[in-house]
Motif scaffolding. Structure first.
Motif, PDB file in Angstrom:
ATOM      1  N   ILE A 176      37.084  40.800  52.829  1.00  0.00           N
ATOM      2  CA  ILE A 176      36.425  40.728  54.134  1.00  0.00           C
ATOM      3  C   ILE A 176      35.283  39.726  54.100  1.00  0.00           C
ATOM      4  O   ILE A 176      35.121  38.899  55.013  1.00  0.00           O
ATOM      5  CB  ILE A 176      35.919  42.124  54.552  1.00  0.00           C
ATOM      6  CG1 ILE A 176      37.101  43.053  54.848  1.00  0.00           C
ATOM      7  CG2 ILE A 176      35.010  42.025  55.782  1.00  0.00           C
ATOM      8  CD1 ILE A 176      36.706  44.505  55.054  1.00  0.00           C
ATOM      9  N   ASN A 177      34.470  39.765  53.044  1.00  0.00           N
ATOM     10  CA  ASN A 177      33.335  38.850  52.963  1.00  0.00           C
ATOM     11  C   ASN A 177      33.775  37.407  52.766  1.00  0.00           C
ATOM     12  O   ASN A 177      33.127  36.477  53.261  1.00  0.00           O
ATOM     13  CB  ASN A 177      32.392  39.288  51.837  1.00  0.00           C
ATOM     14  CG  ASN A 177      31.539  40.476  52.247  1.00  0.00           C
ATOM     15  OD1 ASN A 177      31.284  40.684  53.425  1.00  0.00           O
ATOM     16  ND2 ASN A 177      31.098  41.258  51.269  1.00  0.00           N
TER      17      ASN A 177
ATOM     18  N   TYR B 235      36.472  36.219  54.056  1.00  0.00           N
ATOM     19  CA  TYR B 235      36.928  35.849  55.400  1.00  0.00           C
ATOM     20  C   TYR B 235      35.745  35.537  56.314  1.00  0.00           C
ATOM     21  O   TYR B 235      35.784  34.586  57.103  1.00  0.00           O
ATOM     22  CB  TYR B 235      37.748  37.005  55.983  1.00  0.00           C
ATOM     23  CG  TYR B 235      38.307  36.744  57.361  1.00  0.00           C
ATOM     24  CD1 TYR B 235      39.145  35.672  57.611  1.00  0.00           C
ATOM     25  CD2 TYR B 235      38.005  37.603  58.418  1.00  0.00           C
ATOM     26  CE1 TYR B 235      39.664  35.437  58.866  1.00  0.00           C
ATOM     27  CE2 TYR B 235      38.524  37.382  59.684  1.00  0.00           C
ATOM     28  CZ  TYR B 235      39.341  36.300  59.904  1.00  0.00           C
ATOM     29  OH  TYR B 235      39.854  36.073  61.159  1.00  0.00           O
ATOM     30  N   ARG B 236      34.656  36.312  56.200  1.00  0.00           N
ATOM     31  CA  ARG B 236      33.463  36.057  57.006  1.00  0.00           C
ATOM     32  C   ARG B 236      32.798  34.736  56.607  1.00  0.00           C
ATOM     33  O   ARG B 236      32.175  34.073  57.439  1.00  0.00           O
ATOM     34  CB  ARG B 236      32.467  37.207  56.863  1.00  0.00           C
ATOM     35  CG  ARG B 236      32.865  38.463  57.617  1.00  0.00           C
ATOM     36  CD  ARG B 236      32.026  39.655  57.220  1.00  0.00           C
ATOM     37  NE  ARG B 236      30.624  39.511  57.538  1.00  0.00           N
ATOM     38  CZ  ARG B 236      30.066  39.896  58.688  1.00  0.00           C
ATOM     39  NH1 ARG B 236      30.820  40.437  59.641  1.00  0.00           N
ATOM     40  NH2 ARG B 236      28.765  39.756  58.890  1.00  0.00           N
TER      41      ARG B 236
ATOM     42  N   PHE C 115      43.668  44.548  54.134  1.00  0.00           N
ATOM     43  CA  PHE C 115      43.014  43.388  54.739  1.00  0.00           C
ATOM     44  C   PHE C 115      43.898  42.741  55.801  1.00  0.00           C
ATOM     45  O   PHE C 115      43.410  42.325  56.855  1.00  0.00           O
ATOM     46  CB  PHE C 115      42.650  42.356  53.676  1.00  0.00           C
ATOM     47  CG  PHE C 115      42.063  41.098  54.274  1.00  0.00           C
ATOM     48  CD1 PHE C 115      40.751  41.071  54.706  1.00  0.00           C
ATOM     49  CD2 PHE C 115      42.842  39.960  54.442  1.00  0.00           C
ATOM     50  CE1 PHE C 115      40.214  39.937  55.296  1.00  0.00           C
ATOM     51  CE2 PHE C 115      42.322  38.820  55.024  1.00  0.00           C
ATOM     52  CZ  PHE C 115      41.000  38.808  55.450  1.00  0.00           C
TER      53      PHE C 115
ATOM     54  N   LEU D  93      43.541  44.664  58.936  1.00  0.00           N
ATOM     55  CA  LEU D  93      42.243  44.434  59.567  1.00  0.00           C
ATOM     56  C   LEU D  93      42.192  43.072  60.245  1.00  0.00           C
ATOM     57  O   LEU D  93      41.735  42.940  61.385  1.00  0.00           O
ATOM     58  CB  LEU D  93      41.129  44.528  58.518  1.00  0.00           C
ATOM     59  CG  LEU D  93      40.752  45.918  58.030  1.00  0.00           C
ATOM     60  CD1 LEU D  93      39.796  45.821  56.844  1.00  0.00           C
ATOM     61  CD2 LEU D  93      40.100  46.725  59.148  1.00  0.00           C
ATOM     62  N   GLN D  94      42.642  42.042  59.545  1.00  0.00           N
ATOM     63  CA  GLN D  94      42.603  40.691  60.111  1.00  0.00           C
ATOM     64  C   GLN D  94      43.487  40.586  61.341  1.00  0.00           C
ATOM     65  O   GLN D  94      43.119  39.934  62.324  1.00  0.00           O
ATOM     66  CB  GLN D  94      43.024  39.680  59.061  1.00  0.00           C
ATOM     67  CG  GLN D  94      42.896  38.230  59.538  1.00  0.00           C
ATOM     68  CD  GLN D  94      43.437  37.251  58.534  1.00  0.00           C
ATOM     69  OE1 GLN D  94      44.200  37.622  57.641  1.00  0.00           O
ATOM     70  NE2 GLN D  94      43.059  35.991  58.670  1.00  0.00           N
TER      71      GLN D  94
ATOM     72  N   CYS E 266      40.213  41.560  64.103  1.00  0.00           N
ATOM     73  CA  CYS E 266      39.558  40.292  63.778  1.00  0.00           C
ATOM     74  C   CYS E 266      38.148  40.223  64.372  1.00  0.00           C
ATOM     75  O   CYS E 266      37.194  39.817  63.715  1.00  0.00           O
ATOM     76  CB  CYS E 266      40.417  39.145  64.299  1.00  0.00           C
ATOM     77  SG  CYS E 266      39.657  37.513  64.207  1.00  0.00           S
TER      78      CYS E 266
ATOM     79  N   LEU F  85      35.619  42.266  62.370  1.00  0.00           N
ATOM     80  CA  LEU F  85      35.281  41.661  61.084  1.00  0.00           C
ATOM     81  C   LEU F  85      34.303  40.502  61.249  1.00  0.00           C
ATOM     82  O   LEU F  85      33.480  40.244  60.373  1.00  0.00           O
ATOM     83  CB  LEU F  85      36.539  41.163  60.380  1.00  0.00           C
ATOM     84  CG  LEU F  85      37.569  42.195  59.936  1.00  0.00           C
ATOM     85  CD1 LEU F  85      38.700  41.511  59.176  1.00  0.00           C
ATOM     86  CD2 LEU F  85      36.925  43.280  59.085  1.00  0.00           C
TER      87      LEU F  85
ATOM     88  N   VAL G 223      37.228  52.566  57.398  1.00  0.00           N
ATOM     89  CA  VAL G 223      36.257  51.475  57.306  1.00  0.00           C
ATOM     90  C   VAL G 223      35.163  51.713  58.332  1.00  0.00           C
ATOM     91  O   VAL G 223      35.451  51.957  59.509  1.00  0.00           O
ATOM     92  CB  VAL G 223      36.930  50.110  57.552  1.00  0.00           C
ATOM     93  CG1 VAL G 223      35.898  48.981  57.461  1.00  0.00           C
ATOM     94  CG2 VAL G 223      38.060  49.887  56.552  1.00  0.00           C
TER      95      VAL G 223
END
Length: 288
Positions: free
Chosen positions: A38-39, A41-42, A106, A109-110, A114, A117, A136
């Motif tokens: 996640i991080n 992706y951020r 993931f 989630l994506q 999106c 996130l 989450v």
């Protein structure tokens, strides 16, 4: 797009037979893998909901940011988290079912969340897992992350009150000229700290404490011998700047801040996640 998160399904399957302790450790590892994905992706976001995405700071994994036992989706999350010691301004909960590892979680989630996130308001994350079900929690904490040192916060409050006094301003309909800077007084600071703690731990918000004492009483008890006392209090603001902004927007509190009679000040905050507001502020002004 599937992020590169190493799967540990085979290891989990083997160790589950040998020891529940090893299984719990492996699950914790997969949760950390999901946070890392996640991080990443951020930090390197793609377009989301047809909107350009901006690089965001990483989320901090918090052990106390988990769904309490017995919690049911449908509201009251902020109140429920208080029992875990976490005070939040805003919370988003996401439930994933069917993800066998962090990579699949993931991807879900994506694909489905999106926007969540890549929501810049969130700074913390909590993740729990039971087999293929993931929970989450994304949250914006009440307190600014830089408020760990009470002395530094008190210094910031002193700097900000003197910056406010350095120029003329209107407090409601009353005009104040620029005033001399205030000096820090340790006794006033101790009295402010005591009242902030009393409000936080006692879950009340008032100038008069449960024993009937008023600001002047608390200042004298702390050893202050000045002839004039003024007090500003605030609750629920997550940083010194927010507390100051609230006081300056209130005519009576603003007048205390700008009063040229006062020459000394002490200020402090205290927190208790079980209280209604989470954080309580006190600023005491004095004239020797």
């Amino acid at each position: 797009m599937r992020h590169a998160v190493r799967s540990s399904r085979l290891v989990l399957l083997c160790l589950l037979i040998l020891s529940p302790l090893f299984a719990a450790t492996a699950h914790a590892g997969s949760e950390r893998q999901l946070v890392a994905a996640i991080n990443d992706y951020r930090a390197h976001p793609q377009r989301c909901d047809r909107r350009p995405a901006q690089r965001l700071a990483p989320l901090a994994l918090k052990s106390n940011l988990l769904l309490p036992n017995g919690y049911r989706y449908g509201g009251g999350m902020r109140e429920a988290l208080k029992s875990s010691g976490y005070s939040a301004v805003s919370v988003r909960t996401i439930r994933l079912v069917g993800a066998q590892d962090a990579e699949e979680a993931f991807d879900m989630l994506q694909g489905r969340y999106c926007g969540a996130l890549l929501d810049g308001q969130y700074a913390d994350i909590g993740i729990s897992r039971a087999r293929s079900e993931w929970q989450v929690v994304l949250a914006q904490p009440l307190l600014d992350s830089r408020m760990g040192d009470p002395r530094a916060t008190s210094k910031t409050l002193l700097t900000e009150v003197n910056a406010a006094r350095a120029r003329p301003r209107m407090c409601g309909r009353q005009r104040f000229a620029a005033a001399r800077p205030l000096s820090w007084n340790a006794a006033l600071g101790a009295a402010a700290q005591g009242h902030s703690k009393a409000m936080a731990y006692g879950n009340y918000f008032a100038h008069q404490d449960p024993d009937g004492d008023m600001p002047a009483d608390r200042a004298r008890a702390a050893g202050y011998r000045g002839r004039q006392i003024g007090e500003n209090i605030a609750a629920g603001q997550g940083s010194p700047s927010k507390a100051m902004a609230g006081w300056l927007a209130s005519p009576g509190h603003c007048a205390n801040l700008m009063n040229p009679m006062f020459t000394q000040v002490g200020a402090a905050f205290a927190t208790d996640t079980r209280s209604s507001e989470g954080v309580y502020w006190t600023m005491l002004f004095g004239a020797p």
